[in-house]
Design an enzyme around this catalytic site. Structure first.
Site, PDB file in Angstrom:
ATOM      1  N   THR A  15       0.829  -1.336  -0.099  1.00  0.00           N
ATOM      2  CA  THR A  15      -0.065   0.009  -0.100  1.00  0.00           C
ATOM      3  C   THR A  15       0.636   1.054  -0.014  1.00  0.00           C
ATOM      4  OG1 THR A  15      -1.685  -1.067   1.126  1.00  0.00           O
ATOM      5  CG2 THR A  15      -1.738   1.126   1.205  1.00  0.00           C
ATOM      6  N   ASP A  59       1.969  -7.581  -4.118  1.00  0.00           N
ATOM      7  CA  ASP A  59       1.116  -7.587  -2.821  1.00  0.00           C
ATOM      8  C   ASP A  59       1.718  -8.618  -1.951  1.00  0.00           C
ATOM      9  OD1 ASP A  59      -1.169  -8.344  -1.160  1.00  0.00           O
ATOM     10  OD2 ASP A  59      -2.231  -6.532  -2.166  1.00  0.00           O
ATOM     11  N   SER A  60       1.683  -7.940  -0.586  1.00  0.00           N
ATOM     12  CA  SER A  60       2.379  -8.885   0.444  1.00  0.00           C
ATOM     13  C   SER A  60       1.629  -9.975   0.555  1.00  0.00           C
ATOM     14  CB  SER A  60       2.477  -8.180   1.772  1.00  0.00           C
ATOM     15  OG  SER A  60       1.302  -8.040   2.426  1.00  0.00           O
ATOM     16  N   SER A  61       0.428 -10.147   0.239  1.00  0.00           N
ATOM     17  CA  SER A  61      -0.293 -11.654   0.508  1.00  0.00           C
ATOM     18  C   SER A  61       0.421 -12.683  -0.719  1.00  0.00           C
ATOM     19  CB  SER A  61      -1.611 -11.408  -0.087  1.00  0.00           C
ATOM     20  OG  SER A  61      -2.689 -10.381   0.926  1.00  0.00           O
ATOM     21  N   ASP A  92       0.450  -6.708   5.559  1.00  0.00           N
ATOM     22  CA  ASP A  92      -0.198  -8.037   6.124  1.00  0.00           C
ATOM     23  C   ASP A  92       0.818  -9.075   6.321  1.00  0.00           C
ATOM     24  OD1 ASP A  92      -2.819  -6.922   5.616  1.00  0.00           O
ATOM     25  OD2 ASP A  92      -3.189  -7.842   3.912  1.00  0.00           O
ATOM     26  N   THR A 167       4.023  -8.796  15.571  1.00  0.00           N
ATOM     27  CA  THR A 167       2.924  -9.387  15.006  1.00  0.00           C
ATOM     28  C   THR A 167       1.729  -8.328  14.481  1.00  0.00           C
ATOM     29  OG1 THR A 167       2.889 -11.289  16.494  1.00  0.00           O
ATOM     30  CG2 THR A 167       0.894 -10.745  15.770  1.00  0.00           C
ATOM     31  N   THR A 278       2.434 -20.280  21.573  1.00  0.00           N
ATOM     32  CA  THR A 278       1.324 -20.172  22.297  1.00  0.00           C
ATOM     33  C   THR A 278       0.251 -19.451  21.490  1.00  0.00           C
ATOM     34  OG1 THR A 278       0.136 -18.925  24.098  1.00  0.00           O
ATOM     35  CG2 THR A 278       2.331 -17.856  23.235  1.00  0.00           C
ATOM     36  N   GLN A 279      -0.899 -19.376  21.372  1.00  0.00           N
ATOM     37  CA  GLN A 279      -1.919 -18.606  20.659  1.00  0.00           C
ATOM     38  C   GLN A 279      -1.962 -17.211  21.148  1.00  0.00           C
ATOM     39  OE1 GLN A 279      -5.621 -20.508  20.410  1.00  0.00           O
ATOM     40  NE2 GLN A 279      -5.013 -22.453  19.588  1.00  0.00           N
ATOM     41  N   CYS A 280      -1.748 -16.992  22.283  1.00  0.00           N
ATOM     42  CA  CYS A 280      -1.883 -15.596  22.985  1.00  0.00           C
ATOM     43  C   CYS A 280      -0.741 -14.633  22.251  1.00  0.00           C
ATOM     44  CB  CYS A 280      -1.361 -15.796  24.346  1.00  0.00           C
ATOM     45  SG  CYS A 280      -2.656 -16.906  25.357  1.00  0.00           S
TER      46      CYS A 280
END
Length: 342
Positions: A15, A59-61, A92, A167, A278-280
């Site tokens: 972007t 695109d970063s995707s 992203d 993140t 961990t998901q946290c």
């Protein structure tokens, strides 16, 4: 003593490099050769800036390890000529790419600062100009004639973070990134405040070594209540699987159902490393803290400690690309090699 830094600005896509076509209203890629014409403020910086773009901005995707190697190669080829590098990248997957580059560039002694924006550079309310200008300013910082930052960083909305600690947490706010397990390296206010004690200290006697072999036959599986035994068995039996990252609950917990534990043990028995993260968003894996992770510890699963999922995946790609396996993989993964974990 050297006082003026040479900065290479590398545009990969995203972007930040878009401007609106006044005739069609559509977004198109910005010509970075005309950068100083469009952002005259850059002339006020006490450094020289050159630009280089991917042949076809992406695109970063669509980002993948092939592009990571392209980017690492650009840095390698220009490493002796420039004092610092600023990489413009879509937000992203920026944390993935920046984490990967941190592992690929061994003995890095110069700044590689990733940045981007939530709005295109030609938008009236864009965050692109501030992110770009300050990233260049940070990359140009010197201490006793040498670059002050000597690691891969990610700058967004007034803060520079260690890249492999970040993140993306928000798709709409300008504060798009967080580093919940490590403090910011630089904060931008009226002045740039550098948290010197939190910076990586490079070994300047060693030469830069660029690693370009990455193993991408790996899998990320996120735990959730109601996981099907049949689905897990199918995923874990993938014949070409080289590594597995498991996103677990809390401090590293999983279901104690025998079908899951047995499937996991079967993967480890095949010599495939399994890393527990961990998901946290913040906090750390602590294997054996609860009964639900005791079996994992016994099975020889690798503790990701407080590493991010993005860094865990790219570190696994890097280590497997170096053909590191078995006990050595566990030992090295559980050791901080680029400041990515405690």
């Amino acid at each position: 003593m050297k006082t003026k830094s040479n900065i290479l600005l590398i545009y990969t896509g995203g972007t930040i490099g878009m401007i609106k076509d006044f005739e069609t209203g559509a977004l198109r890629n910005f010509n970075f050769n005309d950068l100083l014409k469009h952002i005259p403020e850059l002339n006020l910086l006490d450094c020289s800036i050159e630009t280089q773009s991917f042949e076809e901005p992406i695109d970063s995707s669509n980002m993948n390890p092939t592009y990571w190697v392209n980017l690492a190669t650009i840095i390698e080829e220009n490493y002796e000529t420039f004092d610092g590098f600023v990489v413009l990248h879509g937000s992203d997957t920026m944390s993935y790419t920046a984490s990967a580059i941190s592992f690929m560039l061994e003995n890095l002694a110069k700044p590689v600062i990733f940045t981007g924006s939530q709005l295109p550079i030609g938008d009236l309310r864009t965050d692109a100009k501030e992110n770009l200008i300050t990233s260049i300013q940070i990359a140009a910082l010197q201490d006793k004639g040498r670059p002050q930052i000597a690691e891969v960083g990610l700058y967004f909305e007034y803060k520079l973070y260690r890249a492999n600690r970040t993140t993306k947490i928000n798709a709409e706010h300008f504060e798009a990134f967080a580093s919940l397990n490590y403090p910011e390296l630089v904060e931008s206010g009226v002045h740039l405040t550098v948290n010197v004690d939190d910076l990586l200290v490079p070994n300047r006697r060693k030469k830069l070594k660029v690693h370009k072999n990455l193993e991408s036959e790996i899998m990320l599986v996120k735990m959730f209540p109601g996981m099907s035994a049949a689905v897990v068995e199918h995923l874990f039996s993938f014949p070409n699987l080289k590594g597995l990252v498991l996103e677990t609950y809390g401090s590293g917990n999983v279901t104690t159902e025998s079908w899951f534990v047995d499937s996991l043990k079967a993967v480890i028995k095949r010599g495939i490393p399994v890393v527990n993260v961990t998901q946290c968003a913040g906090g750390s894996v602590s294997l054996g803290l609860y009964e639900t992770s005791v079996e994992l510890k016994k099975a020889g699963i690798v503790s990701g400690k407080d590493i991010t999922t993005e860094a865990a995946l790219s570190k696994m790609m890097y280590l497997l690309g170096q053909e590191i396996s078995g006990p050595s993989f566990k030992t090295i993964f559980e050791t901080s090699i680029r400041g990515e974990m405690e």
